[in-house]
Scaffold this motif. Structure first.
Motif, PDB file in Angstrom:
ATOM      1  N   VAL A  66       0.708  -1.274   0.030  1.00  0.00           N
ATOM      2  CA  VAL A  66       0.042   0.074   0.043  1.00  0.00           C
ATOM      3  C   VAL A  66       0.845   1.212  -0.068  1.00  0.00           C
ATOM      4  CG1 VAL A  66      -1.919  -1.052   1.024  1.00  0.00           C
ATOM      5  CG2 VAL A  66      -0.106  -0.280   2.586  1.00  0.00           C
ATOM      6  N   ARG A  67       0.533   2.341  -0.719  1.00  0.00           N
ATOM      7  CA  ARG A  67       1.366   3.647  -0.942  1.00  0.00           C
ATOM      8  C   ARG A  67       1.502   4.244   0.347  1.00  0.00           C
ATOM      9  NH1 ARG A  67      -1.573   3.219  -5.687  1.00  0.00           N
ATOM     10  NH2 ARG A  67      -2.778   4.638  -5.057  1.00  0.00           N
ATOM     11  N   LEU A  85      -6.640   2.887   3.284  1.00  0.00           N
ATOM     12  CA  LEU A  85      -8.135   3.337   3.686  1.00  0.00           C
ATOM     13  C   LEU A  85      -9.020   2.900   2.476  1.00  0.00           C
ATOM     14  CD1 LEU A  85      -7.959   6.699   5.285  1.00  0.00           C
ATOM     15  CD2 LEU A  85      -8.480   4.433   6.634  1.00  0.00           C
ATOM     16  N   ARG A  86      -8.495   3.141   1.303  1.00  0.00           N
ATOM     17  CA  ARG A  86      -9.113   2.798   0.082  1.00  0.00           C
ATOM     18  C   ARG A  86      -9.395   1.223   0.309  1.00  0.00           C
ATOM     19  NH1 ARG A  86      -6.661   7.179  -2.648  1.00  0.00           N
ATOM     20  NH2 ARG A  86      -4.776   5.956  -3.058  1.00  0.00           N
ATOM     21  N   LEU A  87      -8.344   0.518   0.505  1.00  0.00           N
ATOM     22  CA  LEU A  87      -8.333  -1.045   0.384  1.00  0.00           C
ATOM     23  C   LEU A  87      -9.306  -1.463   1.536  1.00  0.00           C
ATOM     24  CD1 LEU A  87      -6.949  -3.851   0.033  1.00  0.00           C
ATOM     25  CD2 LEU A  87      -5.341  -3.414   1.804  1.00  0.00           C
ATOM     26  N   LEU A 125     -11.931   0.269   2.623  1.00  0.00           N
ATOM     27  CA  LEU A 125     -13.304   0.528   2.190  1.00  0.00           C
ATOM     28  C   LEU A 125     -13.933  -0.287   1.109  1.00  0.00           C
ATOM     29  CD1 LEU A 125     -13.044   4.525   2.219  1.00  0.00           C
ATOM     30  CD2 LEU A 125     -14.476   3.157   3.811  1.00  0.00           C
ATOM     31  N   ASP A 126     -13.024  -0.757   0.184  1.00  0.00           N
ATOM     32  CA  ASP A 126     -13.426  -1.825  -0.933  1.00  0.00           C
ATOM     33  C   ASP A 126     -13.485  -2.964  -0.137  1.00  0.00           C
ATOM     34  OD1 ASP A 126     -13.358   0.024  -3.071  1.00  0.00           O
ATOM     35  OD2 ASP A 126     -11.257  -0.177  -3.504  1.00  0.00           O
ATOM     36  N   ASP A 127     -12.800  -3.392   0.687  1.00  0.00           N
ATOM     37  CA  ASP A 127     -12.937  -4.858   1.324  1.00  0.00           C
ATOM     38  C   ASP A 127     -14.161  -4.909   2.022  1.00  0.00           C
ATOM     39  OD1 ASP A 127     -11.367  -7.366   2.074  1.00  0.00           O
ATOM     40  OD2 ASP A 127     -12.363  -6.668   3.879  1.00  0.00           O
ATOM     41  N   TYR A 128     -14.545  -3.876   2.772  1.00  0.00           N
ATOM     42  CA  TYR A 128     -15.875  -3.886   3.517  1.00  0.00           C
ATOM     43  C   TYR A 128     -16.938  -4.021   2.452  1.00  0.00           C
ATOM     44  CZ  TYR A 128     -19.466  -3.090   6.997  1.00  0.00           C
ATOM     45  OH  TYR A 128     -20.384  -3.169   7.902  1.00  0.00           O
ATOM     46  N   ALA A 129     -16.858  -2.990   1.588  1.00  0.00           N
ATOM     47  CA  ALA A 129     -18.110  -2.599   0.622  1.00  0.00           C
ATOM     48  C   ALA A 129     -18.386  -4.129  -0.351  1.00  0.00           C
ATOM     49  CB  ALA A 129     -17.843  -1.527  -0.271  1.00  0.00           C
ATOM     50  N   ASP A 142     -16.802   8.825   9.590  1.00  0.00           N
ATOM     51  CA  ASP A 142     -15.708   9.719   9.359  1.00  0.00           C
ATOM     52  C   ASP A 142     -14.880   9.800   8.439  1.00  0.00           C
ATOM     53  OD1 ASP A 142     -16.617  10.324  12.218  1.00  0.00           O
ATOM     54  OD2 ASP A 142     -15.325   9.186  13.198  1.00  0.00           O
ATOM     55  N   VAL A 143     -14.305   8.755   7.885  1.00  0.00           N
ATOM     56  CA  VAL A 143     -13.589   8.583   6.665  1.00  0.00           C
ATOM     57  C   VAL A 143     -14.378   9.431   5.509  1.00  0.00           C
ATOM     58  CG1 VAL A 143     -12.277   7.257   5.030  1.00  0.00           C
ATOM     59  CG2 VAL A 143     -11.981   6.634   7.538  1.00  0.00           C
ATOM     60  N   LEU A 144     -15.494   8.863   5.304  1.00  0.00           N
ATOM     61  CA  LEU A 144     -16.374   9.292   4.174  1.00  0.00           C
ATOM     62  C   LEU A 144     -16.562  10.775   4.315  1.00  0.00           C
ATOM     63  CD1 LEU A 144     -18.893   6.346   3.589  1.00  0.00           C
ATOM     64  CD2 LEU A 144     -16.867   6.940   2.467  1.00  0.00           C
ATOM     65  N   ALA A 145     -16.879  11.376   5.371  1.00  0.00           N
ATOM     66  CA  ALA A 145     -17.168  12.710   5.641  1.00  0.00           C
ATOM     67  C   ALA A 145     -16.036  13.487   5.465  1.00  0.00           C
ATOM     68  CB  ALA A 145     -17.918  12.827   7.006  1.00  0.00           C
ATOM     69  N   ASP A 146     -14.707  13.048   5.920  1.00  0.00           N
ATOM     70  CA  ASP A 146     -13.620  13.759   5.769  1.00  0.00           C
ATOM     71  C   ASP A 146     -13.101  13.988   4.375  1.00  0.00           C
ATOM     72  OD1 ASP A 146     -11.930  15.111   7.157  1.00  0.00           O
ATOM     73  OD2 ASP A 146     -10.234  13.515   7.164  1.00  0.00           O
TER      74      ASP A 146
END
Length: 218
Positions: A59-60, A66-68, A70-74, A109-113
């Motif tokens: 991961v960079r 966080l993208r990883l 979010l994608d994993d959860y979604a 919090d992540v989505l709102a930020d």
């Protein structure tokens, strides 16, 4: 005298390769223990038992991590069956969105930020906007309706979640204030009194959503 196998130094070689599942599981442990704000590349590397440099091969940076997550959860969300009636479709989809976020409260919090999101979670706006258009709204009004529902959902989760955490930590200043209000100055609030903190932590999402959607589709 020959050296026995047990006397030979251990092989250092390459460390075991990390998988996406390893990284995701370790990141979730950090978040569960200390919150998403404490999730750093250095902390995650410690959790994984590797160096930060080794982690950067996967991961960079934290945003990529966080993208990883979010994608994993979604990707793992089970989408609900949708009714034919467009208003009911909106209610079902919005409630599913709320439930998915409530299960991992840090995501709000992540989505709102920022501009991060889980790609599979685009099912929520797609479904709600499509249902709003089917109900007779223009594209512009349908998008505005989704945004109102999203703001209501995120706000309800943030406010209710924090109220619950405050209550778990013990007596609060707010409870102290509401327990001693002057009934001549603030008669209604004085009548409610200490029950205010109970209302603070009580979710009224379903009733509020139903009223909001009814108003948006007029």
């Amino acid at each position: 005298m020959p050296t026995s196998q047990s006397d030979q130094p251990a092989r250092t070689g390459r460390p075991a390769r990390m998988s996406r599942a390893d990284i995701v599981a370790s990141a979730h442990r950090v978040i569960a223990a200390d919150g998403v704000e404490k999730l750093t590349m250095r902390r995650l590397a410690t959790e994984l038992g590797c160096t930060p440099m080794a982690l950067y091969h996967h991961v960079r940076d934290k945003q990529d991590l966080l993208r990883l997550l979010l994608d994993d959860y979604a990707d793992a969300i089970a989408w609900p069956e949708l009714p034919a009636d467009p208003r009911q479709r909106i209610l079902v989809a919005a409630t599913a969105m709320r439930d998915a976020l409530a299960a991992q409260s840090w995501i709000v919090d992540v989505l709102a930020d920022g501009d991060l999101l889980g790609r599979s979670a685009l099912w929520f706006p797609e479904t709600i906007i499509d249902a709003a258009i089917t109900a007779g709204l223009t594209v512009e009004r349908a998008v505005a309706a989704y945004r109102a529902i999203w703001h209501y959902t995120a706000g309800e989760l943030i406010v209710t979640g924090r109220a619950v955490r405050r209550a778990e930590e013990g007596p609060t200043y707010r409870a102290e204030v509401f327990a001693d209000l002057d009934p001549e100055q603030l008669p209604r609030l004085a009548e409610i009194g200490s029950r205010w903190t109970e209302f603070d932590a009580e979710s009224t999402y379903a009733a509020g959503l139903a009223a909001l959607v009814t108003g948006l589709l007029v």
